[in-house]
Every structure is written in structure tokens, then in C-alpha cells.
Design a protein around this motif. Structure first.
Motif, mmCIF file in Angstrom:
data_model
loop_
_atom_site.group_PDB
_atom_site.id
_atom_site.type_symbol
_atom_site.label_atom_id
_atom_site.label_comp_id
_atom_site.label_asym_id
_atom_site.label_seq_id
_atom_site.Cartn_x
_atom_site.Cartn_y
_atom_site.Cartn_z
ATOM 1 N N LYS A 162 -6.727 2.258 -27.416
ATOM 2 C CA LYS A 162 -5.653 1.601 -26.667
ATOM 3 C C LYS A 162 -4.356 1.620 -27.471
ATOM 4 O O LYS A 162 -3.292 1.951 -26.940
ATOM 5 N N ILE A 163 -4.429 1.301 -28.751
ATOM 6 C CA ILE A 163 -3.232 1.330 -29.604
ATOM 7 C C ILE A 163 -2.657 2.741 -29.645
ATOM 8 O O ILE A 163 -1.440 2.930 -29.515
ATOM 9 N N TYR A 164 -3.507 3.728 -29.796
ATOM 10 C CA TYR A 164 -3.053 5.122 -29.843
ATOM 11 C C TYR A 164 -2.321 5.506 -28.555
ATOM 12 O O TYR A 164 -1.221 6.052 -28.589
ATOM 13 N N VAL A 165 -2.917 5.200 -27.411
ATOM 14 C CA VAL A 165 -2.289 5.540 -26.127
ATOM 15 C C VAL A 165 -0.973 4.778 -25.964
ATOM 16 O O VAL A 165 0.015 5.340 -25.467
ATOM 17 N N GLU A 166 -0.929 3.527 -26.387
ATOM 18 C CA GLU A 166 0.321 2.765 -26.315
ATOM 19 C C GLU A 166 1.416 3.435 -27.159
ATOM 20 O O GLU A 166 2.570 3.530 -26.738
ATOM 21 N N ILE A 167 1.065 3.905 -28.349
ATOM 22 C CA ILE A 167 2.045 4.578 -29.205
ATOM 23 C C ILE A 167 2.505 5.881 -28.573
ATOM 24 O O ILE A 167 3.701 6.198 -28.577
ATOM 25 N N ILE A 168 1.586 6.627 -28.006
ATOM 26 C CA ILE A 168 1.954 7.878 -27.323
ATOM 27 C C ILE A 168 2.909 7.566 -26.169
ATOM 28 O O ILE A 168 3.902 8.261 -25.957
ATOM 29 N N ASP A 169 2.635 6.496 -25.432
ATOM 30 C CA ASP A 169 3.504 6.101 -24.325
ATOM 31 C C ASP A 169 4.897 5.721 -24.832
ATOM 32 O O ASP A 169 5.910 6.136 -24.257
ATOM 33 N N ILE A 170 4.970 4.957 -25.903
ATOM 34 C CA ILE A 170 6.267 4.586 -26.481
ATOM 35 C C ILE A 170 7.020 5.830 -26.928
ATOM 36 O O ILE A 170 8.212 5.985 -26.648
ATOM 37 N N ALA A 171 6.339 6.724 -27.623
ATOM 38 C CA ALA A 171 6.983 7.957 -28.092
ATOM 39 C C ALA A 171 7.447 8.810 -26.909
ATOM 40 O O ALA A 171 8.556 9.365 -26.930
ATOM 41 N N ASN A 172 6.631 8.903 -25.878
ATOM 42 C CA ASN A 172 6.997 9.677 -24.696
ATOM 43 C C ASN A 172 8.249 9.103 -24.040
ATOM 44 O O ASN A 172 9.178 9.839 -23.688
ATOM 45 N N ARG A 173 8.294 7.785 -23.894
ATOM 46 C CA ARG A 173 9.478 7.146 -23.307
ATOM 47 C C ARG A 173 10.700 7.326 -24.204
ATOM 48 O O ARG A 173 11.818 7.515 -23.719
ATOM 49 N N TYR A 174 10.495 7.280 -25.509
ATOM 50 C CA TYR A 174 11.599 7.485 -26.453
ATOM 51 C C TYR A 174 12.230 8.861 -26.240
ATOM 52 O O TYR A 174 13.450 8.990 -26.118
ATOM 53 N N TRP A 175 11.401 9.898 -26.203
ATOM 54 C CA TRP A 175 11.942 11.254 -26.061
ATOM 55 C C TRP A 175 12.541 11.473 -24.675
ATOM 56 O O TRP A 175 13.515 12.208 -24.529
ATOM 57 N N GLU A 176 11.996 10.819 -23.643
ATOM 58 C CA GLU A 176 12.606 10.901 -22.308
ATOM 59 C C GLU A 176 13.993 10.255 -22.311
ATOM 60 O O GLU A 176 14.930 10.785 -21.721
ATOM 61 N N SER A 177 14.149 9.111 -22.983
ATOM 62 C CA SER A 177 15.460 8.469 -23.029
ATOM 63 C C SER A 177 16.428 9.288 -23.880
ATOM 64 O O SER A 177 17.615 9.348 -23.595
ATOM 65 N N PHE A 178 15.920 9.954 -24.903
ATOM 66 C CA PHE A 178 16.740 10.852 -25.720
ATOM 67 C C PHE A 178 17.302 11.954 -24.823
ATOM 68 O O PHE A 178 18.475 12.309 -24.919
ATOM 69 N N GLU A 193 28.505 21.341 -34.327
ATOM 70 C CA GLU A 193 27.237 21.771 -34.925
ATOM 71 C C GLU A 193 26.424 20.626 -35.512
ATOM 72 O O GLU A 193 25.200 20.698 -35.553
ATOM 73 N N ASP A 194 27.068 19.561 -35.975
ATOM 74 C CA ASP A 194 26.351 18.454 -36.587
ATOM 75 C C ASP A 194 25.963 17.366 -35.580
ATOM 76 O O ASP A 194 25.478 16.304 -35.957
ATOM 77 N N CYS A 195 26.145 17.632 -34.315
ATOM 78 C CA CYS A 195 25.847 16.645 -33.274
ATOM 79 C C CYS A 195 24.346 16.336 -33.234
ATOM 80 O O CYS A 195 23.504 17.222 -33.374
ATOM 81 N N TRP A 196 24.010 15.062 -33.005
ATOM 82 C CA TRP A 196 22.607 14.636 -32.958
ATOM 83 C C TRP A 196 21.815 15.326 -31.861
ATOM 84 O O TRP A 196 20.594 15.382 -31.912
ATOM 85 N N ILE A 197 22.503 15.870 -30.888
ATOM 86 C CA ILE A 197 21.793 16.527 -29.774
ATOM 87 C C ILE A 197 20.933 17.695 -30.260
ATOM 88 O O ILE A 197 19.916 18.019 -29.672
ATOM 89 N N TYR A 198 21.323 18.290 -31.388
ATOM 90 C CA TYR A 198 20.549 19.410 -31.922
ATOM 91 C C TYR A 198 19.241 18.959 -32.558
ATOM 92 O O TYR A 198 18.406 19.784 -32.890
ATOM 93 N N LYS A 199 19.067 17.669 -32.737
ATOM 94 C CA LYS A 199 17.825 17.143 -33.304
ATOM 95 C C LYS A 199 16.793 16.853 -32.228
ATOM 96 O O LYS A 199 15.704 16.388 -32.507
ATOM 97 N N LYS A 200 17.132 17.114 -30.985
ATOM 98 C CA LYS A 200 16.238 16.836 -29.873
ATOM 99 C C LYS A 200 14.935 17.618 -30.022
ATOM 100 O O LYS A 200 14.924 18.781 -30.373
ATOM 101 N N LYS A 201 13.862 16.929 -29.751
ATOM 102 C CA LYS A 201 12.541 17.549 -29.787
ATOM 103 C C LYS A 201 11.922 17.463 -28.396
ATOM 104 O O LYS A 201 12.175 16.523 -27.650
ATOM 105 N N ILE A 202 11.144 18.450 -28.079
ATOM 106 C CA ILE A 202 10.332 18.406 -26.866
ATOM 107 C C ILE A 202 8.915 18.148 -27.349
ATOM 108 O O ILE A 202 8.364 18.947 -28.107
ATOM 109 N N VAL A 203 8.376 17.010 -26.961
ATOM 110 C CA VAL A 203 7.031 16.638 -27.381
ATOM 111 C C VAL A 203 6.198 16.428 -26.131
ATOM 112 O O VAL A 203 6.485 15.546 -25.328
ATOM 113 N N ASP A 204 5.198 17.267 -25.964
ATOM 114 C CA ASP A 204 4.320 17.177 -24.801
ATOM 115 C C ASP A 204 2.907 16.803 -25.252
ATOM 116 O O ASP A 204 2.434 17.248 -26.300
#
Length: 155
Positions: free
Chosen positions: A88-104, A124-135
Motif C-alpha cells: 500500500k505504501i509503495y502504491v501510494e508513493i507511485i501515485d504521488i510521483a505520478n501526480r507530481y510528473w503530471e503536474s510538472f 538552455e538552463d530552463c527547468w523545462i529541460y529537466k522534465k522526465k517521462i516516468v511510466d
């Protein structure tokens, strides 16, 4: 994003799915302890975070700035064989991380629109280049269990 596939599909298509990502972690029921799960994922991601607890794991999966890789996948051929509490803790963390990257993604899109209106290119130094796609890929057989935890996690 979180995707569901049948267990057979996941096992049969690991190479095909993996070809679309820069880095892939494959998990299954051979993972029997929380420490093994955290270590497996954080080692695969070369995480600089504390590998001793769930807090460090959450920090790792919502940061990823140390990685050059942009597209990551965590494929579960089956759920880790953890206690219900730790699963349950693992799935909750995955959900938080998923929502984080969606809001990013939403923030990045808003920034792109603003920059397009005000100038021609993104610095070139814009934070947008740090975007990750995590599936995350899970067996569809575990859909109800995972989605119930995700729904309760948002209350």
C-alpha cells in the motif's frame, strides 16, 4: 502515467515496451521485502538519496534530476510480494510521483505558452529541460487493488 496490461502481455512485450524508454526497471513477485524493492529501484535509477526508507524513495522518484535519461519505465510483471502494508505504501508513493510528473507537464506547458508569446526560444538552463517521462506498468489483474489505493490516497 500508469498503464495496465495483462501479465502475459507484459511478459511477452517487455522488449517492445522497453525499446521506447531510456531506462527500464523490471519488477515482479521475486521482490519480497520493502528494502529489496527500494534498493532495486534506487540502484537502477542510480539514486543519490538515502536508500534506507520510504521517504528517501519518494524523494528519489519525484526528483530524478541527476539522470540524463528523460524517459523511464517501471514495469511490474507482477506486484512485489510485500506485506499489504508495504505494498500500500509503495502504491501510494507511485501515485504521488505520478501526480507530481503530471503536474510538472502542466507547468511546463504553461511556461512554453508564455515563452512563445514573449520570445522565440526557451533558455538552455530552463527547468523545462529537466522534465522526465516516468511510466509505470502494472498487471491488469491488479487494477482494482491499485486503483482503490490511489483513490483513497487522494482523499
Amino acid at each position: 502515467m500508469i498503464y495496465y496490461r495483462s501479465q502475459n502481455e507484459l511478459r511477452d512485450e517487455i522488449k517492445t515496451i522497453s525499446a521506447n524508454y531510456d531506462r527500464v526497471v523490471i519488477l515482479g513477485d521475486y521482490i519480497k521485502q520493502e528494502r529489496m524493492l527500494i534498493d532495486t529501484i534506487e540502484n537502477a535509477l542510480e539514486s543519490p538519496y538515502d536508500k534506507d526508507n520510504w521517504d528517501g524513495f519518494l524523494d528519489a522518484v519525484t526528483d530524478l534530476t541527476w539522470l540524463e535519461d528523460r524517459k523511464l519505465a517501471i514495469i511490474h510483471t507482477s506486484l512485489p510480494a510485500l506485506s499489504k502494508k508495504h505494498l500500500k505504501i509503495y502504491v501510494e508513493i507511485i501515485d504521488i510521483a505520478n501526480r507530481y510528473w503530471e503536474s510538472f507537464d502542466q507547468q511546463a506547458q504553461e511556461l512554453i505558452e508564455t515563452i512563445k508569446r514573449e520570445r522565440d526560444e526557451i533558455p538552455e538552463d530552463c527547468w523545462i529541460y529537466k522534465k522526465k517521462i516516468v511510466d509505470y506498468y502494472f498487471p491488469e489483474e491488479d487494477y482494482q487493488f491499485i486503483e482503490t489505493i490511489r483513490k483513497n490516497n487522494r482523499i
